[in-house]
Each structure stands twice: as structure tokens, then as C-alpha cells.
Design a protein around this motif. Structure first.
Motif: not given
Lengths: 247, 223
Positions: A208-214, A217-223
């Protein structure tokens, strides 16, 4: 490259006694001076009390792979004698409260011996795989220890079968269910479970923090990095989105 | 675990390269073990309570001095020589420091002897552009031969890595290494004596030593 190879200098091997000049007698890995007395356990006299005894680096696996079995056999004894000598000198220095110069020499010898043994085992495994389809290595299996935790048990060779070997049963304890171990395992598993749950929550909040800050974001990489986190659920969380009024 | 904790807990690559010491020795010399589980049946065999975070200083981590004085001490960066150009004398990668030698270091002023203080790589030092002799930032790029090089962002020129980069405590460069009495020489090391044959190590040794084994081993049990 020639200069590079200069570095490839290792423990070895003296040629102090004279050999015939015939090149046949010249060997790559030759023998040490023959002394055959207890002083072979000690270093050269000129190194006694020295502040520094320099040495090259240890043998690498790729260098040892070039050597024949006979050479490796000889080198093993050179290294073994060197290690015995170093251990003797270390103990002697300790006894006399003196400096043992360059203690890393021991590590260098031990690294070389470890690499040599690995190379020999590689060769034997290759032979056994080809001939029998098995590695020919010492067998082992997963066992449950006295605390109910799994470990890899390395088997040994015995002249009598297991049920007749009374001493083996005395020295080898495996898992037997009793109240204490059950209690221990309950708490141990609880601890593992709590750690796992905490990690799950931590990862979820971090995403959640990452999504807020960036935001882009590359969703594939996050997943890929956080496979356990449900990203849709993270976006539905009230922590997602920051502090602003919806339009 | 924080990434800084992870990074500050280990010895840097360049420190190891310079020291020319085996990893196992560095580990052995550095470790400060307060408790080790005794041998026997243990829930966590080989568990040890030991120091995980070290305070890296100008003393190298494997020295006795590091062990003795591994306590926080003050370092203030001197700004007196700002704007000067010098040569990097030592790298302390664990703290992201370099020690720069500027001109002669034989300067005495009264009773105080001037010594170099470490400079922080990220803020206090910069590389010098070889064409303009001005500080510049760099980029890592690849040449057409596939070689990784540092390129000055100012003029686009390649800043070569100096020969001192391969210097270790034992030698200035690999070609000038002085062979020690127990070293095997390079030719003997790289000589190929291995011939692949269909036999194990033991079979080969027995054959070369003329050992013949006719006995049949008794039955044994593996468990």
C-alpha cells in the motif's frame, strides 16, 4: 595473461634435493625434503619469531580439475603436512604467548583441501553415475530429531544390522512423542505461524505504501515480488489513496 | 531488516580485494561470539549469540585493533583542501569513505602532524575529467567491445580505471608479485596432467601404486 598467471601461486612444494637433469624426473608436483623426524611438524627455522610469513593464495577448483589423480593425491599430503605444521606452530605460539604470524595461512590450506576433496568427489560421482546410475556418495535421509524437528541424517556403515546394534540405539535419539515435546512443538509452530502472519501483514502494508508513493508502479513487477499480496484488496484498503477529498 | 543494516554488517568487496585474505579468515578474525550452544541434543544446534552489526572505522575489520577499539569515534571531514585534486590512497567501502592524498603528506605545523581524514564518496569527492581537469560526474557505459567503462558526463570521455585498482596489500600489480618459497609457479599450476579414464580416484591411485585388492568385503549395513 602471463602476468595474470603469476598470481596463481600456491602452497606447495620444494625442490631442495637435487634431481637428475633429465626432464622425465621433473614433476609438476614434487615432494618435500625428506626429513622423517618430528621437526617436520615445525616450520622452517628462519620463520621462527618472524613477524610476517607471506604466502600465495589457495588452490582453486578449476586449477585442481586440470590435475591428474596422482598429482591430487600427492598434493593432498603436501597440504595435510602443511596444515599439521601450521596447527603445531599455532599451538606453540599460544603456549609461549608469542605471535603466530599470518594465521590466514591455515584458512588458505583448508580452502585448498576442501576444493581438492570436492574435485575428487566430482570425479567419483561421474564414474558412479555412468556405471551404476547412482552417485556412490554417502547416503542420507530426512529424519525427525528428538525435538520433533526434521534434519538430514547422514547414514553410516555398520557390520551388524540395526536391530542388533545396541550402542547405536543408545547414541542416536530420534523423535518419540511425549508431553514435553508436544508442548514444545505446539509453541514452536505457533511462533512460526505468528511470524508468517506478521510478514503477510507487513508485506500488505508495504505494498500500500509503495502504491501511495509511486502511483504509476509496474504492477507485474509488484505482483512478482509480493506474490502473496492481493493487490485489489490493497487498493480497496482505506490506507490507500492519501489524504485528499474525493471530487 | 533494513538495507543499511544489511550493508553495514559485512566487509566490502574492495576491502577484501585489497586485503588478499580468504573469506573464512576474515569471518574468523571478525566474529565476536558471546555464546555458543554446547554440543549435544539441542533444539537449535550450532546456534550462537554474536555481534551482527559492526562499527567500521579506519582500522581494517580483521585487525586486532579493530576488535579492541570497535567503538564509535568522531570523524570530522576537513574542508581545508576543498577543490584540490589528489589520488585515492585507500578505500573504506564499509563506510563509503575514501582517503585522498593531496600533494606531499610531509607537512608539519607545530606539534600537530597533518594526516588525511576520510572523505565521503557521495558528497565530498568527485572524479576528474581527463580532458578539462575539472570535477565531473560519471556514467557507467559499455563500449562496442562490451567493456564496462566510466564515461565523464561533462565531455563524454572515458575515465580509465587506474592500475592501482588491482593493488593489494601483497603486491602493487599482479605482474610484480614476488613469488614466495612455498608458492607453486604459474606454469606448473596451469599444466594439464588430467586424462579422463573410466575409473574412480581410488582405482587410479591403486593402479599407479601397484596395490592389488583381492579380498571380498564382508556384508555391511547402512543405517
Amino acid at each position: 595473461m602471463g602476468s595474470l598467471c603469476k598470481l596463481l601461486n600456491n602452497l606447495n612444494i620444494r625442490n631442495t634435493f637435487s634431481l637428475p637433469n633429465n626432464p622425465i624426473y621433473r614433476r609438476t608436483i614434487s615432494c618435500t625434503t625428506v626429513k622423517y623426524d618430528l621437526m617436520e611438524f615445525f616450520d622452517d627455522k628462519k620463520n621462527w619469531g618472524a613477524q610476517e610469513v607471506k604466502s600465495g593464495r589457495s588452490w582453486k577448483k578449476e586449477e585442481l580439475r586440470l590435475k591428474s589423480n596422482t598429482d591430487l593425491h600427492k598434493l593432498w599430503y603436501v597440504l595435510l603436512k602443511e596444515r599439521n605444521m601450521l596447527l603445531t606452530m599455532e599451538q606453540e605460539a599460544k603456549d609461549q604467548t608469542r605471535l603466530f604470524p599470518n594465521p590466514e595461512r591455515l584458512d588458505k590450506v583448508e580452502d585448498s583441501m576442501k576444493h581438492l576433496e570436492a574435485v575428487v568427489r566430482e570425479r567419483n560421482v561421474a564414474y558412479h553415475q555412468l556405471e551404476t546410475g547412482e552417485t556412490g556418495e554417502r547416503p542420507g535421509k530426512l529424519e525427525t530429531g528428538p525435538f520433533g524437528l526434521k534434519f538430514f541424517y547422514r547414514m553410516c556403515e555398520y557390520p551388524v544390522p540395526k536391530h542388533m546394534n545396541k550402542k547405536w540405539h543408545e547414541t542416536h535419539q530420534f523423535y518419540k512423542s511425549n508431553r514435553d515435546t508436544e508442548q514444545f512443538l505446539l509453541k514452536y509452530r505457533e511462533k512460526l505461524y505468528l511470524n508468517k502472519r506478521r510478514k503477510r501483514t507487513r508485506d500488505f502494508n508495504h505494498v500500500i505504501g509503495l502504491l501511495n508513493r509511486f502511483p504509476d508502479l509496474d504492477m507485474e513487477a509488484l505482483k512478482e515480488q509480493y506474490p502473496d499480496v492481493d493487490i485489489e484488496k490493497a487498493k480497496a484498503s482505506r490506507k490507500y489513496g492519501g489524504h485528499f477529498a474525493p471530487k | 531488516m533494513r538495507i543499511t543494516d544489511f550493508l553495514f554488517s559485512r566487509v566490502g568487496k574492495w576491502s577484501k580485494q585489497y586485503s588478499n585474505l580468504p573469506d573464512s579468515y576474515i569471518k574468523r578474525a571478525m566474529e565476536q561470539v558471546y555464546w555458543r550452544n554446547p554440543k549435544g541434543i539441542q533444539y537449535r544446534a550450532n546456534a550462537a549469540v554474536q555481534r551482527k552489526k559492526y562499527h567500521f572505522t579506519m582500522d581494517r575489520p580483521w585487525t586486532e585493533k579493530f576488535r579492541q577499539t570497535n567503538a564509535p569515534n568522531k570523524h570530522h571531514l576537513k574542508r581545508k583542501d576543498k577543490g584540490k585534486q589528489g589520488i585515492i590512497k585507500e578505500i573504506i567501502q564499509e563506510r563509503n569513505w575514501v582517503i585522498v592524498k593531496i600533494g606531499d603528506d610531509k607537512e608539519f605545523s607545530g606539534v600537530y602532524v597533518q594526516t588525511e581524514k576520510p572523505l565521503l564518496v557521495t558528497t565530498d569527492v568527485a572524479l576528474v575529467d581527463p580532458s578539462e581537469l575539472i570535477a565531473t560526474s560519471i556514467e557507467w557505459r559499455y563500449t562496442e567491445e562490451g567493456q564496462k567503462v566510466r564515461v565523464s558526463t561533462r565531455s563524454g570521455r572515458i575515465i580509465p580505471i587506474p592500475a592501482t585498482a588491482e593493488e593489494t596489500i601483497d603486491y602493487k600489480s599482479r605482474s610484480t608479485y614476488k613469488e614466495q618459497p612455498k608458492d607453486t609457479d604459474a606454469a606448473a599450476t596451469s599444466e594439464i596432467t588430467f586424462e579422463p579414464r573410466l575409473r574412480t580416484f581410488e582405482m587410479d591411485i591403486m593402479e599407479s601404486m601397484g596395490i592389488k585388492e583381492h579380498r571380498i568385503p564382508p556384508k555391511s549395513y547402512w543405517y
